[in-house]
Scaffold this motif. Structure first.
Motif, short mmCIF file in Angstrom:
data_model
loop_
_atom_site.label_atom_id
_atom_site.label_comp_id
_atom_site.label_asym_id
_atom_site.label_seq_id
_atom_site.Cartn_x
_atom_site.Cartn_y
_atom_site.Cartn_z
N GLY A 1 -2.76 -31.28 -42.47
CA GLY A 1 -1.65 -32.24 -42.38
C GLY A 1 -0.50 -31.84 -43.30
N SER B 1 1.61 -29.38 -41.56
CA SER B 1 2.52 -29.99 -40.59
C SER B 1 3.73 -30.62 -41.28
CB SER B 1 1.77 -31.07 -39.80
OG SER B 1 0.67 -30.53 -39.14
N LEU C 1 6.42 -35.04 -33.18
CA LEU C 1 5.12 -34.39 -33.03
C LEU C 1 4.20 -34.58 -34.25
CD1 LEU C 1 3.17 -32.70 -31.39
CD2 LEU C 1 4.31 -30.64 -32.26
N PRO C 2 4.62 -34.21 -35.45
CA PRO C 2 3.71 -34.42 -36.59
C PRO C 2 3.43 -35.88 -36.88
CG PRO C 2 5.86 -33.68 -37.35
CD PRO C 2 5.86 -33.54 -35.87
N LEU D 1 0.94 -37.11 -34.23
CA LEU D 1 -0.32 -36.41 -34.48
C LEU D 1 -1.05 -37.00 -35.69
CD1 LEU D 1 -2.12 -34.08 -33.55
CD2 LEU D 1 -0.78 -32.56 -35.03
N THR E 1 -2.37 -40.53 -34.87
CA THR E 1 -3.50 -40.52 -33.94
C THR E 1 -4.78 -40.07 -34.62
OG1 THR E 1 -2.01 -40.04 -32.10
CG2 THR E 1 -4.34 -39.56 -31.78
N LEU E 2 -4.70 -38.97 -35.37
CA LEU E 2 -5.92 -38.44 -35.98
C LEU E 2 -6.46 -39.36 -37.08
CD1 LEU E 2 -5.09 -34.62 -36.11
CD2 LEU E 2 -6.39 -35.90 -34.41
N SER F 1 11.51 -32.07 -32.43
CA SER F 1 10.67 -31.05 -33.08
C SER F 1 11.05 -29.68 -32.54
CB SER F 1 9.18 -31.31 -32.81
OG SER F 1 8.78 -32.58 -33.28
N CYS G 1 2.15 -27.58 -36.54
CA CYS G 1 1.21 -28.66 -36.18
C CYS G 1 0.00 -28.16 -35.40
CB CYS G 1 1.94 -29.70 -35.31
SG CYS G 1 3.19 -30.66 -36.20
N LEU H 1 -3.78 -29.83 -34.85
CA LEU H 1 -4.08 -30.29 -33.50
C LEU H 1 -5.37 -29.67 -32.97
CD1 LEU H 1 -3.09 -31.93 -31.05
CD2 LEU H 1 -1.80 -29.92 -30.33
N HIS I 1 -8.78 -30.02 -36.47
CA HIS I 1 -9.29 -31.31 -36.93
C HIS I 1 -10.17 -31.99 -35.88
CE1 HIS I 1 -9.18 -35.63 -38.06
NE2 HIS I 1 -9.24 -35.12 -39.29
#
Length: 508
Positions: A26, A29, A95-96, A99, A102-103, A143, A151, A155, A158
């Protein structure tokens, strides 16, 4: 308590590696965005501390907590908060930001379900608000290629890391479920099926017999004088005997046979596709082996065997097991260390007075004709087979017990009396408890005499006589209440001759 704490520490340890990897990727990113925006150096301090230092601090913090699971969920909320801060710092780069959200949300859902997920989302929103207050509110969601490439490791790696952890957890859970299933079905000392599961297998075998007619035989085994082994040689020797006999069963029986520990020193054996003769021969070989190859070097431990094959007369699997249990008790009455099979036509042992013990014919119709010709006078009499099914009864017994045409067993007769409040007085609210007690008394004393109190106010002297193929219940002449009190504990009296015209028999 110690085991519970160990499990929570295991959860914290399992979270340490994924946090190091996830926050490290992370940081990459976030760095891809900050580098392209020419961010001041002091802004980098927060992401660097969070990505490189915080995972180790979180692990140490969880280790020193009593409840590490709760501590790890708290750490996830902190991750969400700082994730929201870095989203604001990146000016909401699409995007980051998506991401990261979500994660982290996936991690929270795995760790604590919807409640933990909701807490994480609230912490994320609070972090974004704090980030805008500290770093200013900026909006640059586009992005570029550098940010996309930065990233990609997060993606790709992880989800693989989380998937691997989930796979290990599911594998461990499956193994634990299999172990619990095994423990719930097997006896811990002998490794055989426990009573509950073995009776379930007997129920399945009985149902299969009802469908297809395939013969099967059930055997109950009791190790003779097992208490003496425990008392004289110790419980360790007793455990050795139990384990050794279980191993002997597994070595002797086929793979299709089902041995189980019925309780204490009793064992049960299911022999599918096996008739009573084959089962008896197999048990005799097993019995002989206990003497030629003892279970203990310092003492021979023998066993008694009760063998009962399935027949159409048996109404259910409980009756099948009860029949085998009766054969086992008769093996004990014969002096133990023997095999007794239901329907076996071998000569009977001697009665306590030295005279030959009585036996019933295997052909019930012949026995009914014999009994019909007996001169019983005013005696009420009923004959039952080893499974307690009514074979014959005379008119006096049928009247005294108000026997209905549907009654087919001793239990059905007594349930009818208890329900309709007729016949003998039954001082028990639960008729099944009363029946179990009566059965135990009958098995413990093959011949016994006692008195019964009828609900119409009369008293009768009663004699029960158990034979190899059933038992006989006689109600003698009416007696007074004082005589009933005195004869309640009298020993068995000899059967006196009776004269008078024959009573027409009635069958049920």
């Amino acid at each position: 308590m110690k085991r519970q704490r160990q499990r929570s520490h295991n959860f914290a340890r399992a979270s340490y590696g994924p946090r190091v990897v996830g926050l490290g990727l992370g940081l990459l990113s976030v760095a891809g965005v900050l580098a392209t925006r020419e961010t001041p150096w002091w802004v980098w301090a927060g992401p660097l501390l969070h990505g490189l230092v915080w995972p180790h601090l979180a692990w140490l913090w969880s280790r020193h907590c009593t409840d590490s699971v709760r501590a790890e969920r708290r750490n996830l909320v902190i991750d969400h908060f700082f994730g929201g801060v870095w989203i604001a710092t990146m000016a909401f780069n699409a995007l980051p930001s998506v991401l990261m959200l979500t994660l982290m949300g996936m991690d929270s859902m795995i760790a604590g379900g919807w409640r933990q997920f909701a807490r994480g989302m609230l912490a994320h929103a609070a972090g974004m608000a704090a980030g805008m207050l500290v770093y200013g509110a900026h909006w640059a969601p586009e992005s570029d290629m550098v940010q996309v490439l930065a990233c990609l490791p997060l993606l790709l790696l992880h989800p693989i890391s989380v998937g691997q952890i989930t796979y290990r957890a599911l594998t461990k859970l499956k193994r634990q479920r299999e172990e619990l299933a095994h423990l719930s079905q097997h006896d811990g000392l002998t490794g055989l099926y426990n009573r509950r599961h073995w009776e379930h297998m007997a129920r399945i075998e009985f149902a299969r017999f009802r469908r297809s007619g395939e013969i099967a035989t059930l055997v109950l085994v009791d190790l003779d004088h097992f208490k003496r082994v425990n008392d004289t040689l110790g419980h360790a020797a007793g455990d050795t005997v139990l384990r050794g006999f279980a191993e002997r069963l597994q070595q002797t029986l086929r793979k299709t046979d089902t041995p189980g520990r019925y309780g204490g020193e009793e064992f049960g054996i299911l022999l599918p596709h096996t008739g009573p003769r084959e089962a008896s021969e197999l048990m005799q070989r097993l019995q002989a082996g206990l003497s030629t190859d003892p279970l203990l070097p310092q003492r021979v431990v023998t066993a008694s065997f009760g063998v009962a094959a399935l027949t159409r007369d048996l109404p259910n699997h409980e009756a099948w097991m009860r029949l085998a249990d009766q054969m086992l008790y008769r093996a004990k009455d014969r002096g133990r260390d023997c095999v007794v099979t239901a329907g076996d036509s071998r000569p009977s042992p001697l009665a306590p007075d030295g005279s030959p013990a009585l036996r019933l014919r295997e052909d019930a119709s012949v026995m009914r004709r014999v009994l019909a010709g007996l001169n019983l006078g005013d005696i009420g009499a009923a004959l039952f087979d080893p499974s307690d099914r009514l074979v014959w009864a005379n008119a006096i017994f049928l009247k005294l017990y108000d026997v209905s045409a549907e009654a087919r067993s001793f239990a059905e007769i007594m349930r009818h009396c208890h329900r309709r409040q007729v016949g003998p007085r039954i001082d028990a609210e639960d008729i099944d408890v009363w029946l179990a007690a009566a059965d135990a008394k009958r098995r413990s004393r093959p011949r016994r005499s006692f008195s019964i109190d009828m609900l119409d106010g009369r008293y009768f002297r009663v004699e029960e006589m158990s034979f190899d193929d059933g038992w006989l219940l006689d109600l003698w002449t009416e007696i007074s209440a004082e005589q009933a009190r005195l004869t309640g504990l009298t020993p068995v009296l000899p059967v006196p001759p009776v004269d008078g015209p024959p009573i027409p028999p009635a069958t049920a």
